[in-house]
Design a protein around this motif. Structure first.
Motif, mmCIF file in Angstrom:
data_model
loop_
_atom_site.group_PDB
_atom_site.id
_atom_site.type_symbol
_atom_site.label_atom_id
_atom_site.label_comp_id
_atom_site.label_asym_id
_atom_site.label_seq_id
_atom_site.Cartn_x
_atom_site.Cartn_y
_atom_site.Cartn_z
ATOM 1 N N ASP A 174 0.922 -1.021 -0.535
ATOM 2 C CA ASP A 174 -0.061 0.033 0.095
ATOM 3 C C ASP A 174 0.557 0.718 0.247
ATOM 4 O O ASP A 174 0.002 2.642 -0.782
ATOM 5 N N ALA A 175 2.256 1.404 0.566
ATOM 6 C CA ALA A 175 3.131 2.197 0.324
ATOM 7 C C ALA A 175 4.078 2.753 -1.271
ATOM 8 O O ALA A 175 5.213 3.222 -1.112
ATOM 9 N N ARG A 177 5.948 0.532 -2.009
ATOM 10 C CA ARG A 177 7.357 -0.034 -2.396
ATOM 11 C C ARG A 177 6.789 -1.639 -2.619
ATOM 12 O O ARG A 177 6.129 -2.664 -2.825
#
Length: 377
Positions: A174-175, A177
């Motif tokens: 979700d980030a 990454r």
């Protein structure tokens, strides 16, 4: 600039040539004669010989029983393997183990690396995304759930997945990454759907349905996926170079013996021109491969990032290996299509490598973007 290989790199190449010397390129059924996969497993006997020769641990440190060599040494060994169409997951397992060493935690390194270097643990990588055209890291999602990660998604054309112990799966969070999860193919929630390569080898569509992965088995480090992807790319270019080298040698020997009008066809100008063009292709593939492998190994900076060198290597490898095998088929005539002769198998492997690398036009576009972002002036 010194393009000479080190003594250690040359020794690795010589050891590989010795191990592969007895491998017959047509040692398994031809994909042209087989409706399904040509074999259920990779060449375990050859895998054991590679382990005995310490060629599965080239990139690992001495602490894990390795030689501590670099991507150039691995590419030299891969070039030798492709000359005989060695049916082993040498590239995937070596690259995955090297990534665990470089970016994984101490617990993960201790659990995997020594076993991988001995050949007791086989690793592979899901690097082709959902369709083979989209980024692999976007095909699977990874979300945190307490002290574990949960994976969902699909990866296509995973090599040796049916026989590997662990599959390295890139996944996005979700980030925004990318993490690398080590997934056992027999884990609950994992489904392998059989796919068949142009080579006749078994690939797998890897389906992940809420698969829980322990935190220790996930590499969450910046640059890990990019480094693994680059190493796989350079290795695939090395396979293309080795295959092309073997095919051109095969063609040279054939045209030197085949006579028309009382003369070897190799003496005809049209034949000489075509083979000379393919020789130029191979030399360009070689120069661009070693440049890219050197950038990966050394981490050296340049006017353009290493991605530019990899793009150039992919352009030459993808186009070059196709041109070499097409010219070989043309100069062999009908004999080249005979399934009793190994050239058709090399052609099938070349097509697989070309598809794995992707179209040259896409790499040219990527190179253009890099040139625009990093003006040479």
């Amino acid at each position: 600039m010194d393009f000479t290989f080190s003594e250690e790199q040359q020794a690795a190449a010589e050891a590989a040539a010795g191990v592969f010397a007895d491998v017959a390129p047509d040692g398994v059924p031809s994909p042209a004669d087989t409706t399904g996969a040509v074999a259920d497993d990779f060449d375990r006997a050859l895998w054991a010989r590679l382990a005995e020769a310490d060629l599965l641990s080239l990139l690992l440190d001495e602490a894990y029983g390795g030689a501590g060599l670099d991507a150039i040494a691995l590419c030299l060994v891969l070039r030798e393997s492709a000359k005989v169409l060695a049916r082993v997951p040498l590239l995937e397992s070596s690259a995955a183990a090297a990534t665990v060493q470089a970016y994984g935690g101490e617990e993960l390194r201790s659990a995997l690396l020594t076993r991988a270097g001995r050949g007791d643990l086989v690793l592979t990588v899901a690097a082709h995304g959902r369709t083979g055209h989209d980024p692999a890291e976007l095909a699977v999602t990874a979300r945190r759930d307490g002290d574990r990660w949960v994976l969902d998604g699909v990866q296509t054309a995973v090599p040796w997945a049916h026989n590997a112990d662990l599959v390295v799966v890139p996944a996005h969070t979700d980030a925004d990454r990318t993490v690398l999860a080590l997934v056992a193919p027999d884990r609950e929630g994992v489904v392998l759907a059989e796919q068949i390569s142009t080579t006749g080898e078994r690939l797998a569509e890897l389906r992940l349905d809420s698969v829980p992965i322990a935190r220790v088995d996930v590499i969450d480090a910046d640059g890990a996926w990019e480094w693994l992807r680059d190493l796989l790319t350079a290795g695939t270019c090395a396979l293309a170079l080795g295959l092309g080298t073997a095919v051109l040698r095969m063609t040279s020997e054939y045209t030197g013996k085949r006579e028309q009008f009382g003369f070897p066809v190799a003496t005809f100008q049209a034949v000489a021109v075509q083979t000379a063009d393919r020789y130029i292709d191979l030399r360009a593939m070689e120069a661009t491969l070693w440049q890219a492998a050197w950038r990966i190994s050394s981490g050296a900076s340049g006017t353009l990032p290493a991605a530019a060198d990899l793009a150039v290597a992919k352009i030459w490898a993808s186009e070059g290996v196709r041109r070499v095998v097409q010219t070989a088929q043309h100069l062999h005539g009908g004999f080249g299509a005979d399934t009793e002769y190994p050239l058709h198998r090399y052609h099938a492997w070349a097509k697989h490598l070309e598809l794995s690398l992707g179209p040259a036009a896409a790499h040219e576009e990527a190179l253009g973007d890099l040139l625009a972002a990093h003006p040479l002036g």
